[in-house]
Design a protein around this motif. Structure first.
Motif, PDB file in Angstrom:
ATOM      1  N   ALA A  83       0.840  -1.204   0.000  1.00  0.00           N
ATOM      2  CA  ALA A  83       0.000   0.000   0.000  1.00  0.00           C
ATOM      3  C   ALA A  83       0.871   1.249   0.000  1.00  0.00           C
ATOM      4  N   PRO A  84       0.283   2.412  -0.273  1.00  0.00           N
ATOM      5  CA  PRO A  84       1.039   3.652  -0.076  1.00  0.00           C
ATOM      6  C   PRO A  84       1.607   3.721   1.342  1.00  0.00           C
ATOM      7  N   ASP A  85       2.728   4.423   1.490  1.00  0.00           N
ATOM      8  CA  ASP A  85       3.410   4.483   2.784  1.00  0.00           C
ATOM      9  C   ASP A  85       2.506   4.956   3.914  1.00  0.00           C
ATOM     10  N   ASP A 146      -7.969  13.956   3.043  1.00  0.00           N
ATOM     11  CA  ASP A 146      -6.635  14.517   2.864  1.00  0.00           C
ATOM     12  C   ASP A 146      -5.951  13.813   1.686  1.00  0.00           C
ATOM     13  N   VAL A 147      -6.101  14.381   0.479  1.00  0.00           N
ATOM     14  CA  VAL A 147      -5.549  13.751  -0.733  1.00  0.00           C
ATOM     15  C   VAL A 147      -4.024  13.907  -0.732  1.00  0.00           C
ATOM     16  N   ARG A 148      -3.319  12.797  -0.875  1.00  0.00           N
ATOM     17  CA  ARG A 148      -1.860  12.811  -0.759  1.00  0.00           C
ATOM     18  C   ARG A 148      -1.119  12.324  -2.003  1.00  0.00           C
ATOM     19  N   GLY A 149      -1.793  11.590  -2.891  1.00  0.00           N
ATOM     20  CA  GLY A 149      -1.100  11.069  -4.066  1.00  0.00           C
ATOM     21  C   GLY A 149      -2.037  10.924  -5.242  1.00  0.00           C
ATOM     22  N   ILE A 150      -1.507  11.129  -6.448  1.00  0.00           N
ATOM     23  CA  ILE A 150      -2.290  10.987  -7.676  1.00  0.00           C
ATOM     24  C   ILE A 150      -1.475  10.176  -8.674  1.00  0.00           C
ATOM     25  N   GLY A 170      -5.937   7.613 -10.829  1.00  0.00           N
ATOM     26  CA  GLY A 170      -6.274   7.205  -9.475  1.00  0.00           C
ATOM     27  C   GLY A 170      -5.651   8.136  -8.459  1.00  0.00           C
ATOM     28  N   ARG A 171      -5.943   7.878  -7.205  1.00  0.00           N
ATOM     29  CA  ARG A 171      -5.419   8.718  -6.114  1.00  0.00           C
ATOM     30  C   ARG A 171      -5.454   7.938  -4.812  1.00  0.00           C
ATOM     31  N   HIS A 172      -4.743   8.437  -3.812  1.00  0.00           N
ATOM     32  CA  HIS A 172      -4.927   7.905  -2.463  1.00  0.00           C
ATOM     33  C   HIS A 172      -5.050   9.057  -1.483  1.00  0.00           C
ATOM     34  N   TYR A 173      -5.766   8.794  -0.397  1.00  0.00           N
ATOM     35  CA  TYR A 173      -5.984   9.834   0.608  1.00  0.00           C
ATOM     36  C   TYR A 173      -6.264   9.199   1.959  1.00  0.00           C
ATOM     37  N   LEU A 174      -6.065  10.011   2.988  1.00  0.00           N
ATOM     38  CA  LEU A 174      -6.433   9.637   4.356  1.00  0.00           C
ATOM     39  C   LEU A 174      -7.748  10.299   4.720  1.00  0.00           C
ATOM     40  N   PHE A 175      -8.599   9.568   5.415  1.00  0.00           N
ATOM     41  CA  PHE A 175      -9.735  10.146   6.106  1.00  0.00           C
ATOM     42  C   PHE A 175      -9.313  10.418   7.545  1.00  0.00           C
ATOM     43  N   ILE A 185      -7.451   5.267   1.772  1.00  0.00           N
ATOM     44  CA  ILE A 185      -8.240   4.833   0.620  1.00  0.00           C
ATOM     45  C   ILE A 185      -7.461   5.079  -0.669  1.00  0.00           C
ATOM     46  N   TYR A 186      -7.491   4.091  -1.550  1.00  0.00           N
ATOM     47  CA  TYR A 186      -6.871   4.153  -2.874  1.00  0.00           C
ATOM     48  C   TYR A 186      -7.989   3.948  -3.884  1.00  0.00           C
ATOM     49  N   GLU A 187      -8.206   4.935  -4.760  1.00  0.00           N
ATOM     50  CA  GLU A 187      -9.309   4.904  -5.717  1.00  0.00           C
ATOM     51  C   GLU A 187      -8.799   5.017  -7.143  1.00  0.00           C
TER      52      GLU A 187
END
Length: 207
Positions: A83-85, A146-150, A170-175, A185-187
């Protein structure tokens, strides 16, 4: 009252999740500044870089309710799960959930993987057939996305699942909830959404 969680996947080795093989990717500095419209069109930037609910956006775009097909809920313990770090921000032991988001008429629009603290997942996902946004909204849970990666990349599994060829965005973010990370979450979104959002990239003549 304690809640006992029963994973969908009872295998010792959890099923794989569908991470993009990036052609391009960006972090927080890119997300804060936005991307050139020749790389990602404005409507797509609203979907990927905004902090609103993607489920609600998809409902507004399509005019249909968005439903969830849960394809995997696996206990992964303290495994980092490729997963993302930021997975390390989610307390362990962890549970991984994979879903397709689709319209009521059965058009797949997005794929999502999320990682939760296993002991708390039932507290927030009381009805696992609902999108995360709908579950948390019912609980009146205050959240910050909190969007952190695209990412822009390929996945043969997602090509098969969406029924269209990539690459995909796609992207990943923290809630965050009460100042603490709730879930990662990775979408990934289907190119089918060009029907509503328009082309993914604008050429220089259109700017």
């Amino acid at each position: 009252m304690s809640i006992t969680f029963t994973p969908i996947n009872n295998l010792k080795q959890p099923a794989a999740w569908h991470r993009l093989t990036p052609i391009w990717q960006g972090g927080e500095e890119v997300i804060q500044k936005s991307l050139p419209h020749t790389q990602l069109a404005p409507a797509w930037q609203l979907m990927l870089l905004g902090d609103g609910s993607p489920t609600r956006h998809l409902e507004l775009l399509t005019g249909e309710s968005v439903e969830v097909d849960v394809i995997d809920m696996s206990l992964i313990g303290m495994d980092l799960d490729a997963a993302p770090d930021l997975i390390q921000a989610v307390p362990g032991p962890r549970l991984r959930r994979q879903v397709w988001l689709r319209t009521a008429s059965d058009q797949r629009l997005a794929y999502a993987t999320s990682w939760w603290e296993a002991s708390h997942v039932d507290e927030y996902l009381q009805n696992r057939s609902l999108p995360i946004w709908a579950s948390l909204a019912r609980l009146r849970t205050e959240l910050y996305r909190d969007v952190r990666g695209i990412y822009y990349g390929d996945s043969s599994a997602l090509e098969s699942g969406f029924g269209v060829t990539g690459p995909f965005w796609g992207r990943h973010y923290l809630f965050w909830h009460h100042g603490q990370p709730l879930t990662l979450i990775y979408e990934v979104f289907s190119p089918y959404l060009t029907k509503y959002l328009g082309v993914m990239q604008l050429n220089s003549q259109n700017q």
